[in-house]
Write a protein that holds these residues in place. Structure first.
Motif, PDB file in Angstrom:
ATOM      1  N   GLY A   1       0.226 -85.339 -32.214  1.00  0.00           N
ATOM      2  CA  GLY A   1      -0.331 -86.413 -33.022  1.00  0.00           C
ATOM      3  C   GLY A   1      -1.770 -86.753 -32.697  1.00  0.00           C
ATOM      4  N   ASN A   2      -2.633 -85.743 -32.585  1.00  0.00           N
ATOM      5  CA  ASN A   2      -4.038 -85.981 -32.248  1.00  0.00           C
ATOM      6  C   ASN A   2      -4.149 -86.708 -30.913  1.00  0.00           C
ATOM      7  N   ASN A   3      -3.381 -86.207 -29.929  1.00  0.00           N
ATOM      8  CA  ASN A   3      -3.337 -86.828 -28.590  1.00  0.00           C
ATOM      9  C   ASN A   3      -2.960 -88.304 -28.689  1.00  0.00           C
ATOM     10  N   ALA A   4      -1.855 -88.538 -29.385  1.00  0.00           N
ATOM     11  CA  ALA A   4      -1.444 -89.918 -29.681  1.00  0.00           C
ATOM     12  C   ALA A   4      -1.105 -90.715 -28.426  1.00  0.00           C
ATOM     13  N   LEU A  35       7.208 -93.390 -32.308  1.00  0.00           N
ATOM     14  CA  LEU A  35       6.458 -92.188 -32.682  1.00  0.00           C
ATOM     15  C   LEU A  35       7.034 -91.539 -33.933  1.00  0.00           C
ATOM     16  N   ASP A  88       5.141 -90.911 -37.457  1.00  0.00           N
ATOM     17  CA  ASP A  88       5.084 -89.540 -37.954  1.00  0.00           C
ATOM     18  C   ASP A  88       5.605 -89.491 -39.383  1.00  0.00           C
ATOM     19  N   ASN A 115      -3.579 -99.869 -35.100  1.00  0.00           N
ATOM     20  CA  ASN A 115      -4.343 -98.839 -34.387  1.00  0.00           C
ATOM     21  C   ASN A 115      -3.701 -98.416 -33.071  1.00  0.00           C
ATOM     22  N   LEU A 117       0.550 -91.063 -37.802  1.00  0.00           N
ATOM     23  CA  LEU A 117       0.563 -90.777 -36.374  1.00  0.00           C
ATOM     24  C   LEU A 117      -0.809 -90.380 -35.830  1.00  0.00           C
ATOM     25  N   ASN A 118      -1.529 -89.576 -36.562  1.00  0.00           N
ATOM     26  CA  ASN A 118      -2.784 -89.019 -36.042  1.00  0.00           C
ATOM     27  C   ASN A 118      -3.887 -90.054 -35.856  1.00  0.00           C
ATOM     28  N   SER A 119      -3.704 -91.257 -36.385  1.00  0.00           N
ATOM     29  CA  SER A 119      -4.746 -92.278 -36.280  1.00  0.00           C
ATOM     30  C   SER A 119      -4.333 -93.450 -35.388  1.00  0.00           C
ATOM     31  N   VAL A 120      -3.220 -93.319 -34.663  1.00  0.00           N
ATOM     32  CA  VAL A 120      -2.695 -94.412 -33.836  1.00  0.00           C
ATOM     33  C   VAL A 120      -2.539 -93.931 -32.397  1.00  0.00           C
ATOM     34  N   LYS A 121      -2.830 -94.814 -31.435  1.00  0.00           N
ATOM     35  CA  LYS A 121      -2.702 -94.498 -30.015  1.00  0.00           C
ATOM     36  C   LYS A 121      -1.516 -95.253 -29.420  1.00  0.00           C
TER      37      LYS A 121
END
Length: 384
Positions: free
Chosen positions: A285-288, A253, A257, A239, A262-266
């Motif tokens: 990436g969804n504000n990764a 990153l 990707d 996560n 990517l879109n589900s990880v911070k």
């Protein structure tokens, strides 16, 4: 947007390295003495030397930019050492330059902490002056080695790691799993950042689990490969991703990707490099990327070289300085996407030259935003 177009940035051609003269097994250098230099050196007799770990990481590229800016400002020639991630290469290239008989003013971003005593001894014997950034053994202090080891300088690693952990912890709502990419294992900088990250998670985010750590040697390509390996092992259990610097984060990153995760990880890291700034602005990436710590490589190299230069020409006498000006912590800032705009001025085309202008005017300890904030001894690690 994808990082595929940025692969070139991860494979930047190496800057021209200095010609390496064979000096195998050498423990002293031509023209040097065991006691080092004994008086001011004329400016025309000096050469600036900047030694960096590699020339693919954006931070080390910025180190070179700062050294070039100071060289131009002072009108002193500059030589660059690319250590290629190897302590042996780093030390042999430094010895080769010293063997030419030049009086060096040197900044070294050491590959490993254990390299510092060897480098300091070689510079001292040659009558040069050196400032070390980021890595040295805790029990090896400038005031014990003499005036030729002018200063050890860094940004506090524990603060950096805590800042990043808080950013990831808050973004995950206090629950989840993270992986970590330290730099070089024998690195004071990496170790303190790791300690800060782990302490913050342990103390304030007990429901976040650290799945695994993979040292990635400050290398974007290695972090990319290590990310692929951990994605294969843990998949969507991951996560959050912490990297000890942005160069490695860029590699990580790209791997997430490529894997469609990517879109589900911070992500959080140290450095706030220009590529990272761009990605944060775009909400990539969804504000990764949820947190960064800010400093600049050009500031570090300029501060290190200018401190050593002042000692070489007699403007300062290192042994007369307070200890926090010889084992020094410089300010570091926590940055979120919301505060990103406050740092844009440090990435303009003239930023390195502007910083050097201010540095020469105000001195190595009082130049914003990299002002002296502490020091005097080793960084204190959190209790585990």
């Amino acid at each position: 947007m994808s990082l595929r177009n940025k692969r070139g940035a991860l494979r930047l051609a190496a800057f021209a390295a200095v010609a390496a003269l064979a000096l195998a097994g050498c423990t002293s250098t031509a023209g040097g003495t065991a006691t080092g230099s004994s008086g001011p050196i004329a400016k025309e007799d000096l050469v600036l030397v900047a030694s960096v770990i590699n020339t693919t990481n954006p931070y080390f590229i910025a180190n070179i930019e700062g050294a070039k800016a100071l060289s131009k400002k002072l009108d002193i020639p500059l030589e660059i050492i690319d250590s290629q991630g190897s302590s042996q290469t780093e030390i042999s290239k430094i010895q080769a330059i010293l063997a030419q008989g030049k009086k060096v003013v040197m900044f070294v971003n050491t590959v490993a902490s254990s390299d510092t005593p060897t480098i300091v001894d070689a510079v001292k014997r040659a009558g040069g002056y050196v400032s070390i950034w980021w890595n040295k053994p805790d029990n090896f202090e400038p005031w014990d080695a003499g005036d030729n080891f002018v200063a050890f300088q860094k940004h506090a690693g524990v603060d950096s790691g805590r800042c990043n952990a808080k950013a990831i912890g808050d973004a995950l709502g206090g629950k989840g799993n993270v992986i970590m990419f330290p730099g070089v294992e024998d690195s004071t900088t990496s170790a303190t950042r790791v300690a800060g990250f782990e302490a913050e998670m342990r103390e304030n985010y007990p429901d976040i689990k650290i799945l695994e750590k993979q040292a990635s040697n400050w290398d974007p390509q290695l972090a990319n490969q290590n990310s692929k390996d951990l994605i294969a092992k843990y998949g969507d259990q991951i996560n959050g991703v912490w990297s000890a610097d942005d160069g490695m984060q860029l590699g990580a990153l790209q791997a997430f990707d490529d894997a469609g995760l990517l879109n589900s990880v911070k992500f959080a890291s140290d450095g706030l490099y220009p590529d990272t700034v761009k990605l944060m602005k775009e909400g990539y990436g969804n504000n990764a990327i949820v947190g960064e710590t800010f400093h600049r490589g050009y500031m570090a190299s300029a501060i290190g070289l200018y401190t050593a230069y002042q000692a070489a020409i007699g403007e300062i006498v290192p042994s007369e300085l307070p200890k926090d000006k010889r084992d020094s912590f410089f300010d570091i800032k926590c940055v979120t996407p919301e505060t990103l705009g406050d740092y844009a001025k440090y990435d303009t085309d003239t930023a390195a030259a502007d910083f050097v202008d201010n540095l020469v005017e105000t001195g190595p300890w009082d130049t914003e935003p990299a002002t002296l904030v502490g020091g005097g001894g080793p960084e204190v690690l959190p209790k585990s």
